[in-house]
Design a protein around this motif. Structure first.
Motif, PDB file in Angstrom:
ATOM      1  N   PRO B   8       0.833  -1.198   0.000  1.00 20.69           N
ATOM      2  CA  PRO B   8       0.000   0.000   0.000  1.00 20.69           C
ATOM      3  C   PRO B   8       0.870   1.252   0.000  1.00 20.69           C
ATOM      4  O   PRO B   8       2.056   1.162   0.281  1.00 20.69           O
ATOM      5  CB  PRO B   8      -0.759  -0.114   1.322  1.00 20.69           C
ATOM      6  CG  PRO B   8       0.155  -0.896   2.197  1.00 20.69           C
ATOM      7  CD  PRO B   8       0.893  -1.833   1.301  1.00 20.69           C
ATOM      8  N   PRO B   9       0.283   2.414  -0.278  1.00 22.88           N
ATOM      9  CA  PRO B   9       1.064   3.641  -0.211  1.00 22.88           C
ATOM     10  C   PRO B   9       1.657   3.807   1.183  1.00 22.88           C
ATOM     11  O   PRO B   9       1.002   3.487   2.182  1.00 22.88           O
ATOM     12  CB  PRO B   9       0.030   4.737  -0.483  1.00 22.88           C
ATOM     13  CG  PRO B   9      -1.104   4.050  -1.115  1.00 22.88           C
ATOM     14  CD  PRO B   9      -1.106   2.655  -0.639  1.00 22.88           C
ATOM     15  N   ARG B  10       2.890   4.280   1.234  1.00 26.40           N
ATOM     16  CA  ARG B  10       3.535   4.465   2.528  1.00 26.40           C
ATOM     17  C   ARG B  10       2.869   5.609   3.277  1.00 26.40           C
ATOM     18  O   ARG B  10       2.342   6.523   2.689  1.00 26.40           O
ATOM     19  CB  ARG B  10       5.022   4.776   2.331  1.00 26.40           C
ATOM     20  CG  ARG B  10       5.819   3.543   1.972  1.00 26.40           C
ATOM     21  CD  ARG B  10       7.266   3.918   1.725  1.00 26.40           C
ATOM     22  NE  ARG B  10       7.981   2.768   1.172  1.00 26.40           N
ATOM     23  CZ  ARG B  10       8.462   1.777   1.910  1.00 26.40           C
ATOM     24  NH1 ARG B  10       8.316   1.776   3.216  1.00 26.40           N
ATOM     25  NH2 ARG B  10       9.086   0.758   1.353  1.00 26.40           N
ATOM     26  N   GLY B  11       2.917   5.549   4.588  1.00 27.13           N
ATOM     27  CA  GLY B  11       2.358   6.626   5.406  1.00 27.13           C
ATOM     28  C   GLY B  11       0.930   6.322   5.801  1.00 27.13           C
ATOM     29  O   GLY B  11       0.181   5.699   5.046  1.00 27.13           O
ATOM     30  N   LEU B  12       0.604   6.826   7.002  1.00 31.17           N
ATOM     31  CA  LEU B  12      -0.717   6.539   7.573  1.00 31.17           C
ATOM     32  C   LEU B  12      -1.841   7.132   6.720  1.00 31.17           C
ATOM     33  O   LEU B  12      -2.824   6.461   6.397  1.00 31.17           O
ATOM     34  CB  LEU B  12      -0.753   7.100   8.995  1.00 31.17           C
ATOM     35  CG  LEU B  12      -1.973   6.809   9.848  1.00 31.17           C
ATOM     36  CD1 LEU B  12      -2.120   5.324  10.105  1.00 31.17           C
ATOM     37  CD2 LEU B  12      -1.886   7.560  11.178  1.00 31.17           C
ATOM     38  N   LEU B  13      -1.645   8.407   6.352  1.00 31.21           N
ATOM     39  CA  LEU B  13      -2.736   9.126   5.698  1.00 31.21           C
ATOM     40  C   LEU B  13      -3.020   8.647   4.263  1.00 31.21           C
ATOM     41  O   LEU B  13      -4.197   8.440   3.925  1.00 31.21           O
ATOM     42  CB  LEU B  13      -2.443  10.636   5.729  1.00 31.21           C
ATOM     43  CG  LEU B  13      -3.661  11.532   5.841  1.00 31.21           C
ATOM     44  CD1 LEU B  13      -4.547  11.136   7.006  1.00 31.21           C
ATOM     45  CD2 LEU B  13      -3.241  12.971   5.961  1.00 31.21           C
ATOM     46  N   PRO B  14      -2.002   8.454   3.427  1.00 28.56           N
ATOM     47  CA  PRO B  14      -2.327   7.997   2.059  1.00 28.56           C
ATOM     48  C   PRO B  14      -3.074   6.660   2.054  1.00 28.56           C
ATOM     49  O   PRO B  14      -4.015   6.479   1.278  1.00 28.56           O
ATOM     50  CB  PRO B  14      -0.951   7.867   1.391  1.00 28.56           C
ATOM     51  CG  PRO B  14      -0.063   8.763   2.169  1.00 28.56           C
ATOM     52  CD  PRO B  14      -0.560   8.716   3.575  1.00 28.56           C
ATOM     53  N   GLY B  15      -2.671   5.743   2.927  1.00 35.74           N
ATOM     54  CA  GLY B  15      -3.357   4.449   3.017  1.00 35.74           C
ATOM     55  C   GLY B  15      -4.780   4.621   3.506  1.00 35.74           C
ATOM     56  O   GLY B  15      -5.727   4.018   2.982  1.00 35.74           O
ATOM     57  N   ALA B  16      -4.925   5.484   4.533  1.00 36.02           N
ATOM     58  CA  ALA B  16      -6.259   5.719   5.103  1.00 36.02           C
ATOM     59  C   ALA B  16      -7.179   6.370   4.071  1.00 36.02           C
ATOM     60  O   ALA B  16      -8.377   6.094   4.018  1.00 36.02           O
ATOM     61  CB  ALA B  16      -6.135   6.604   6.339  1.00 36.02           C
ATOM     62  N   TRP B  17      -6.579   7.224   3.244  1.00 33.04           N
ATOM     63  CA  TRP B  17      -7.395   7.953   2.274  1.00 33.04           C
ATOM     64  C   TRP B  17      -8.036   7.014   1.238  1.00 33.04           C
ATOM     65  O   TRP B  17      -9.121   7.276   0.736  1.00 33.04           O
ATOM     66  CB  TRP B  17      -6.566   9.059   1.606  1.00 33.04           C
ATOM     67  CG  TRP B  17      -7.394   9.841   0.635  1.00 33.04           C
ATOM     68  CD1 TRP B  17      -7.251   9.915  -0.705  1.00 33.04           C
ATOM     69  CD2 TRP B  17      -8.553  10.649   0.955  1.00 33.04           C
ATOM     70  NE1 TRP B  17      -8.223  10.702  -1.253  1.00 33.04           N
ATOM     71  CE2 TRP B  17      -9.046  11.162  -0.258  1.00 33.04           C
ATOM     72  CE3 TRP B  17      -9.211  10.958   2.143  1.00 33.04           C
ATOM     73  CZ2 TRP B  17     -10.165  11.972  -0.315  1.00 33.04           C
ATOM     74  CZ3 TRP B  17     -10.337  11.775   2.085  1.00 33.04           C
ATOM     75  CH2 TRP B  17     -10.804  12.277   0.867  1.00 33.04           C
ATOM     76  N   ILE B  18      -7.372   5.898   0.943  1.00 33.75           N
ATOM     77  CA  ILE B  18      -7.954   4.935  -0.017  1.00 33.75           C
ATOM     78  C   ILE B  18      -9.304   4.453   0.532  1.00 33.75           C
ATOM     79  O   ILE B  18     -10.307   4.390  -0.175  1.00 33.75           O
ATOM     80  CB  ILE B  18      -7.013   3.723  -0.208  1.00 33.75           C
ATOM     81  CG1 ILE B  18      -5.687   4.177  -0.814  1.00 33.75           C
ATOM     82  CG2 ILE B  18      -7.655   2.660  -1.089  1.00 33.75           C
ATOM     83  CD1 ILE B  18      -4.632   3.075  -0.861  1.00 33.75           C
ATOM     84  N   ILE B  19      -9.313   4.131   1.823  1.00 30.85           N
ATOM     85  CA  ILE B  19     -10.544   3.649   2.470  1.00 30.85           C
ATOM     86  C   ILE B  19     -11.571   4.782   2.533  1.00 30.85           C
ATOM     87  O   ILE B  19     -12.746   4.611   2.182  1.00 30.85           O
ATOM     88  CB  ILE B  19     -10.232   3.153   3.905  1.00 30.85           C
ATOM     89  CG1 ILE B  19      -9.208   2.016   3.878  1.00 30.85           C
ATOM     90  CG2 ILE B  19     -11.488   2.742   4.657  1.00 30.85           C
ATOM     91  CD1 ILE B  19      -9.696   0.723   3.307  1.00 30.85           C
ATOM     92  N   ALA B  20     -11.091   5.953   2.995  1.00 31.02           N
ATOM     93  CA  ALA B  20     -12.004   7.090   3.175  1.00 31.02           C
ATOM     94  C   ALA B  20     -12.646   7.494   1.845  1.00 31.02           C
ATOM     95  O   ALA B  20     -13.857   7.728   1.776  1.00 31.02           O
ATOM     96  CB  ALA B  20     -11.237   8.262   3.778  1.00 31.02           C
ATOM     97  N   HIS B  21     -11.831   7.542   0.802  1.00 33.77           N
ATOM     98  CA  HIS B  21     -12.316   7.978  -0.509  1.00 33.77           C
ATOM     99  C   HIS B  21     -13.445   7.071  -0.993  1.00 33.77           C
ATOM    100  O   HIS B  21     -14.488   7.534  -1.447  1.00 33.77           O
ATOM    101  CB  HIS B  21     -11.134   7.966  -1.492  1.00 33.77           C
ATOM    102  CG  HIS B  21     -11.508   8.398  -2.865  1.00 33.77           C
ATOM    103  ND1 HIS B  21     -11.484   7.548  -3.933  1.00 33.77           N
ATOM    104  CD2 HIS B  21     -11.943   9.592  -3.344  1.00 33.77           C
ATOM    105  CE1 HIS B  21     -11.880   8.200  -5.012  1.00 33.77           C
ATOM    106  NE2 HIS B  21     -12.154   9.438  -4.684  1.00 33.77           N
TER     107      HIS B  21
END
Lengths: 313, 481
Positions: B8-21
């Protein structure tokens, strides 16, 4: 062959309940292992542990060379999991859905689309990427879930009851898709209740009973071990009249009739030609020589028996 | 073997954004979420605007501008709150709903971390309702500016925006904790009353404060909410992990397990009551040290607050009243039922009820309400001492005569009870690995029961005896009579 999946004393407990008890498995690269067992035997829990989504209580497991506990993320990057329930988001379109899962594996949107379309075509659904998943039939949903599991081209595929509760035609479609996957050097672990499916798909079978591994091996090995050596039946064109005494020594005569005989042998590939030669020598015309059907069901029931009901699973 | 180590994309936020989006896009396709958000963003502020104008005109007729002055900010708060109330529904749907629809397991099999999944769902639950709330506030303010030229002061606007955000975070993080304890949206909705009831009480409290005009107090509420949100997020992060999510498969209440776990924790390995009591002293009491220290600080703070309130709200302690006290002391004691067994029973019952009430309140407020409740009598003593000192009296002598004799036991009882309730309230905050929320809570409840039965009840029993039969005599001795 190197082991793609290896477990040692793999155990999972939920409170006082032991779901999986000391399972030892070894699956070579490119091999298909089928996990068989009654409901609640611990097959799904085993699969979840191999998928690094449920940590074992004790014991260890390595998948694609990585430890399922300490290198869980590495394991999850290298596995494709088809869950028992497809778990699709019905408001999404197929293409969007695959792009979403592709992103979680680091696939760029264009790459996910390309790969998704390629897999959809392979699986016989080339024109569905714009369709909403809510419109899909059960078989299509399961096939799309299979595409989801394959999207990042994982070396290990874990398929948990891939054809459960499907009509025969849909189940056939999914089974064919799985058979296609066998050809590549990809390790597959398939969980199923369906014995015919197990026999068709599996290089080796592992039977789990009450959380423990009760038997494992190829279909032939399991039959030999649990229901004895192969039994052959020879049918002749005319009465045998004492010819049965001429059977070679390595076969054990079980029973016979006027024009037929049944015998048991540990090595049919060597014994059968000698039997045929002996019959020919005695002037007997052989109509058929075939193995007496002993189904996997016989093996399964012998191994599993009638299990006592368990509280959970 | 194929080499396919994609991640997955590195970093907490980029990974989280996939779910959020994905979830936000899904929400925007669901009319059940979309319609209320649009209504609360566009139509409701318009309605409030109209209401505010009418109310202001009305109160102006009766020369009560203060009501109009307070109404504007109050409606601003209400407009912010209504859209964020949807965040609770979205969060329950996102966490419990996903599990119920069996779509969670494929997500758990991806390389995304538990924190990325959790944060993604939090963002998805917060962004649309918060966006709607901010937009609604904007529409309301624009309307008022256009119609009557009213503009909100910047500090008030900042306060409302932060308050709205903090409330949304509390509701969503609370919803995660609730969802983790259920496998269905139905059960999660039922349990959501644990969020709805306290939040509605909070809104009532905030409304009163806003009409009272003490806007500074709102900052304390903001801080408290942020603390609660931090605690709930920590608990949620602990509970939102693959193990917890997949291990819970049924919602059936197992009373036998409950009773067995509670009893085992209560016994704490003891075979006899004597051993049990020894366990309370040797193990439970030392374990209470951190929360007991917090309680001691809280009680000290209560005394200081009480003393400081004395000049602000002066008591009418005239000289005549205080001068006649020594003569009337015995009569006063008898009037209040002291120096009798009936009085002892009444005091014991009252104190036990107060501790029980504090426990119940503490369970639902991370122990905070219990601490506040137990601080109240100590603050009153401080206030009386401060008032007596202001009236030129020898306050320490009064305290020594009227409080100290039974206080020597009653204060430690309150301190221990508070410490145990605080531990109980915080049981979910720091869960040991492999322990469920229910197990941790039952263990803490058993610990509280050991402290209550083994220490608090005996101390209060003896304190009531002292209060009824000893304190009056000491008071008479020191203060005359």
């Amino acid at each position: 062959m190197d082991a793609s999946i290896q477990t040692r004393d793999l155990t999972k407990r939920f409170g006082d309940f032991t779901a999986v008890a000391g399972v030892d498995l070894r699956v070579a690269s490119g091999e298909v292992l089928v996990l068989l067992g009654p409901n609640g035997a611990g097959k799904t829990t085993t699969t979840r542990m191999l998928a690094s989504i449920l940590p074992p209580t004790s014991g260890e497991a390595r998948v694609a060379g990585f430890d399922v506990v300490t290198q869980a993320s590495e394991v999850r990057r290298r596995i494709g999991l088809l869950t028992e329930h497809h778990g699709l988001y019905t408001r999404m379109r197929a293409g969007e859905y695959l792009a979403f899962f592709g992103a979680m594996y680091g696939l760029a949107s264009a790459e996910a689309n390309r790969r998704g379309q390629e897999l959809l075509e392979q699986i016989g659904m080339p024109d569905v990427s714009r369709r909403r998943l809510g419109e899909f039939s059960k078989g299509m949903r399961q096939k799309l879930a299979l595409v989801r599991a394959l999207l990042h081209d994982p070396p290990v595929l874990l398929l948990d009851e891939p054809t459960s509760a499907m009509d025969p035609a849909s189940a056939r479609l999914v089974r064919d898709a799985i058979l296609q996957l066998r050809s590549s050097r990809r390790t597959l672990v398939v969980t199923t209740h369906n014995l015919a499916e197990a026999e068709e798909l599996g290089d080796r079978l592992a039977i789990i009973r009450q959380g423990a591994l009760a038997a494992q091996g190829s279909v032939q090995e399991l039959k030999r071990e649990h229901v004895g050596p192969p039994i052959m039946e020879l049918r002749a064109a005319a009465p045998l009249d004492g010819v049965v005494r001429m059977l070679p020594a390595e076969v054990r005569l079980l029973t016979s009739g006027p024009d037929w005989v049944r015998y048991e042998t540990d090595a049919p590939s060597q014994a059968n030609p000698r039997v045929l030669a002996a019959m020919a020598g005695a002037g007997v015309q052989v109509v058929t020589l075939a193995e007496v059907g002993r189904s996997l069901e016989d093996v399964y029931l012998k191994v599993v028996g009638v299990p006592a009901p368990r509280e959970e699973g | 073997m194929q080499a396919a180590p994609l991640g997955p994309p590195r970093g907490l936020l980029p990974g989280a954004w996939i779910i959020a989006h994905r979830e936000i896009r899904d929400q925007l396709r669901d009319w059940r979420i979309l319609v209320p958000i649009i209504a609360l963003t566009l139509f409701f502020p318009g309605l409030m605007n109209f209401t505010a104008r009418q109310a202001m005109d009305f109160v102006a007729e009766y020369d009560a501008p203060i009501i109009a002055e307070r109404l504007g900010p109050f409606l601003l708060m209400v407009i912010g709150f209504f859209p964020i109330s949807i965040s609770l529904v979205i969060a329950l749907e996102s966490f419990a709903g996903e599990r119920e629809r069996l779509s969670l397991e494929p997500l758990l099999a991806t390389p995304l971390s538990d924190s990325q999944l959790y944060l993604g769902k939090m963002i998805a639950s917060l962004l649309p309702p918060l966006g709607a709330a901010y937009l609604g506030i904007g529409v309301y303010l624009f309307g008022l500016w256009r119609s009557i030229g009213w503009t909100a002061p910047a500090p008030l606007l900042a306060q409302i925006l932060i308050l709205t955000t903090a409330q949304a975070v509390v509701m969503v993080s609370g919803a995660v904790v609730i969802s983790s304890q259920t496998t269905s949206v139905r059960a999660a909705n039922l349990l959501a009353s644990f969020i709805i009831v306290p939040v509605s009480q909070l809104i009532i409290g905030e409304s009163l404060i806003m009409f009272w005009g003490r806007y500074t107090v709102l900052w304390f509420i903001v801080v408290a909410l942020l603390l609660v949100a931090a605690v709930l997020t920590r608990v949620g992060l602990h509970l939102f992990n693959r193990q917890e999510l997949l291990a819970r498969e049924i919602d059936v209440l197992d009373l036998r397990w409950l009773a067995r776990t509670l009893w085992r924790a209560f016994r704490d390995g003891a075979r006899t009551p004597r051993e049990g009591y020894a366990g309370v002293i040797r193990r439970t009491l030392p374990a209470l040290k951190p929360t007991a220290a917090l309680m001691a600080l809280a009680l000290t703070a209560a005394v200081i607050v009480g003393v400081r309130l004395a000049p602000e709200y002066p008591l009418p302690l005239d000289g005549e009243l205080l001068e006649s006290m020594p003569q009337t002391l015995v009569a006063q004691f008898e009037h209040f039922g002291l120096m009798s067994v009936g009085g002892w029973w009444w005091i014991l019952r009252t104190n036990l009820s107060a501790v029980a009430l504090a426990t119940v309140l503490g369970m639902f407020s991370f122990g905070v309400a219990a601490v506040i409740l137990l601080m109240a009598p100590v603050a009153i003593v401080g206030y009386l001492a401060g008032s007596l000192a202001l009236a030129g009296q020898n306050a320490p002598l009064y305290i020594l005569g009227l409080v100290v004799p039974h206080g020597t036991l009653e204060v430690p009882a309150a301190l221990l009870a508070g410490a145990a309730v605080l531990r109980l309230g915080l049981a979910g905050v720091s869960l040991p690995r492999g322990t469920s929320l229910g197990e941790a809570w039952l263990t803490s409840l058993a610990e509280w029961a050991r402290v209550f039965v083994g220490l608090v009840v005996p101390l209060l029993f003896a304190a009531a005896l002292l209060e009824v039969f000893v304190t009056p005599r000491v008071a008479v001795l020191l203060l005359g009579g």
